[in-house]
Scaffold this active site. Structure first.
Site, PDB file in Angstrom:
ATOM      1  N   LYS A 189       0.855  -1.195   0.000  1.00 55.86           N
ATOM      2  CA  LYS A 189       0.000   0.000   0.000  1.00 55.86           C
ATOM      3  C   LYS A 189       0.881   1.231   0.000  1.00 55.86           C
ATOM      4  CE  LYS A 189      -3.637   2.735   1.608  1.00 55.86           C
ATOM      5  NZ  LYS A 189      -4.197   2.670   2.943  1.00 55.86           N
ATOM      6  N   ASP A 322     -13.708   0.711   4.782  1.00 58.18           N
ATOM      7  CA  ASP A 322     -12.755   1.662   5.379  1.00 58.18           C
ATOM      8  C   ASP A 322     -13.279   2.304   6.665  1.00 58.18           C
ATOM      9  OD1 ASP A 322     -10.287   2.923   5.424  1.00 58.18           O
ATOM     10  OD2 ASP A 322     -10.960   4.646   4.274  1.00 58.18           O
TER      11      ASP A 322
HETATM   12 ZN    ZN Z   1      -8.208   3.005   4.647  1.00 60.38          ZN
HETATM   13 ZN    ZN Z   2      -6.965   6.003   2.559  1.00 55.86          ZN
END
Ligand code: ZN
Ligand code: ZN
Length: 411
Positions: A189, A322
């Site tokens: 990421k 998220d």
């Molecule tokens: Zn996130």
């Molecule tokens: Zn993010």
């Protein structure tokens, strides 16, 4: 808990063919954690547990492709001074919650590590199967740099938990990517734009040079992995896609060029609208000012517009929530938001087949077919007819089966 070696048969249920988007009456037989057969009148082994599926709807176990299982607080910075023992106790509860909402696999976008994935795989921890990236790579002053402007200490190595690591320059990015891959990362990421929760960056900033992003992509690809990038604005999204990033996280402010690049590069969009929905619903209770609330509202509507355009253009979209802290309980609300801009079956595919493709496990996850992991949900109503069945899953979920074991619903 029953052993996954014990066979399981779901009899006479409406079973979803996720590719065709239709249900047909069938039995589903599983053993040793895999689906063995799907069809009418299947023969059941003598020792099999039998679930009567009459009038029920069976769909693949869901995949949430953007979670933070360590995020017991919306304040990521606090993780750097919280003891690991406490963080992981909270994480265990968060993961259990996700499984009870029908998510049998999740992709973690920073925070989770090899230890959590191993504990889940060994059955020490009840929760979704975990694809993780370790810590997200961030430039100095980027979305993964949690230092306040007044802090002058080194960015890394303070405390045991956290979501980011700072690496500047091509060589340092390469080394950091290699280090996360060494620790078992399923993907890398990177922070390619500013964000909301980081203390010193602007949301409309671009982060990392193209050379640095390409270095991360090169290292990931060398290990047969890929890079996911946090990006909001079209400028940030487009340069990440041009640099070979495979999945764009959030992507709220994409433009026509982004849509073209997604298709050209065969990349994935993981919109995470439910976070803004939750902030809009509950933010005022948590101290959001009228001004901030209006901002959240506009980010939500621009995000909805973005996914409507992406859907029209045929971009591969994957389910991502998220959520942080106390808002995890809204994980399934994203289905209702997706249902506003695409047919229910496409929203379901975003959390099954398309997600499995992004995770590099097509045919193994997100599908009810022989040889696939035996991850299925038994529902009391038809989610293809009404996506609210998945949004309000607690009212409709009869069984959660993960790797052939009943782990949720009516145990
Ligand atoms: Zn996130
Ligand atoms: Zn993010």
């Amino acid at each position: 808990m029953t052993s996954s070696t014990e066979p399981l048969v779901i009899r006479n249920a409406h079973v979803l063919d996720i590719h065709a988007g239709t249900f047909s009456l069938a039995d589903v037989v599983t053993s040793d954690g895999k689906i063995r057969s799907v069809g009418p009148g299947a023969e059941a082994p003598d020792n099999a547990r039998v679930i009567d599926g009459t009038g029920k709807y069976v769909i693949p176990g869901l995949i949430d492709a953007h979670v933070h299982v360590v995020a017991s607080s919306a304040d990521f910075r606090s993780l750097t001074w919280t003891p690991a023992s406490y963080v992981y106790a909270q994480t265990a509860r968060i993961m259990q919650g996700m499984l009870s909402r029908g998510f049998t696999t999740v992709r973690d976008l920073s925070g989770a590590d090899f230890g959590l994935a191993k504990a889940q795989a060994e059955g020490l921890l009840e929760g979704p199967k975990l694809h993780f990236c370790g810590r997200a790579l961030s430039q100095t002053g980027g979305h993964g740099d949690m230092r306040l402007p007044g802090e002058d200490h080194e960015p890394n190595g303070r405390g045991c938990c956290g979501i980011g690591r700072v690496a500047d320059g091509v060589d340092a990015v390469r080394a950091a990517a290699r280090d996360e891959l060494r620790k078992g990362a399923h993907h890398i990421k990177i922070m390619a734009s500013g964000g909301v929760s980081s203390p010193t960056d602007r949301i409309d900033s671009t982060q990392y040079s193209r050379e640095e992003m390409r270095a991360a992509v090169e290292e990931a690809e060398a290990a047969n992995r890929y890079v996911a990038a946090h990006a909001y604005t079209a400028r940030a999204i487009n340069r990440a896609l041009e640099s070979g990033v495979r999945s764009i996280e959030h992507g709220n402010l994409l433009d026509d060029e982004s849509l073209r690049l997604f298709l050209e590069k065969d990349a994935f969009l993981v919109p995470t609208l439910v976070t803004y929905w939750a902030l809009k619903e509950e933010g005022k209770e948590f101290g959001l000012t009228e001004e901030m609330w209006a901002k959240v509202d506009s980010v939500l509507s621009s995000g909805l517009e973005a996914i409507a355009r992406a859907h029209e253009a045929g971009v591969k979209m994957v389910y991502g929530s998220d959520l942080l802290g106390g808002m995890h309980r809204h994980q399934n609300e994203q289905f209702r938001l997706l249902g506003k801009v695409q047919p229910a079956i496409d929203a379901i595919r975003s959390a099954t087949t398309t997600a499995a493709e992004l995770l590099g496990r097509p045919g193994e996850l997100g599908v009810i077919a022989p040889g696939a992991d035996a991850d299925v949900l038994v529902l009391s109503a038809d989610p293809v007819e009404d996506i609210a069945v998945l949004a309000d899953i607690a009212d409709h979920l009869e069984y959660v089966v993960q790797d052939g074991t009943v782990v949720g619903g009516k145990l």
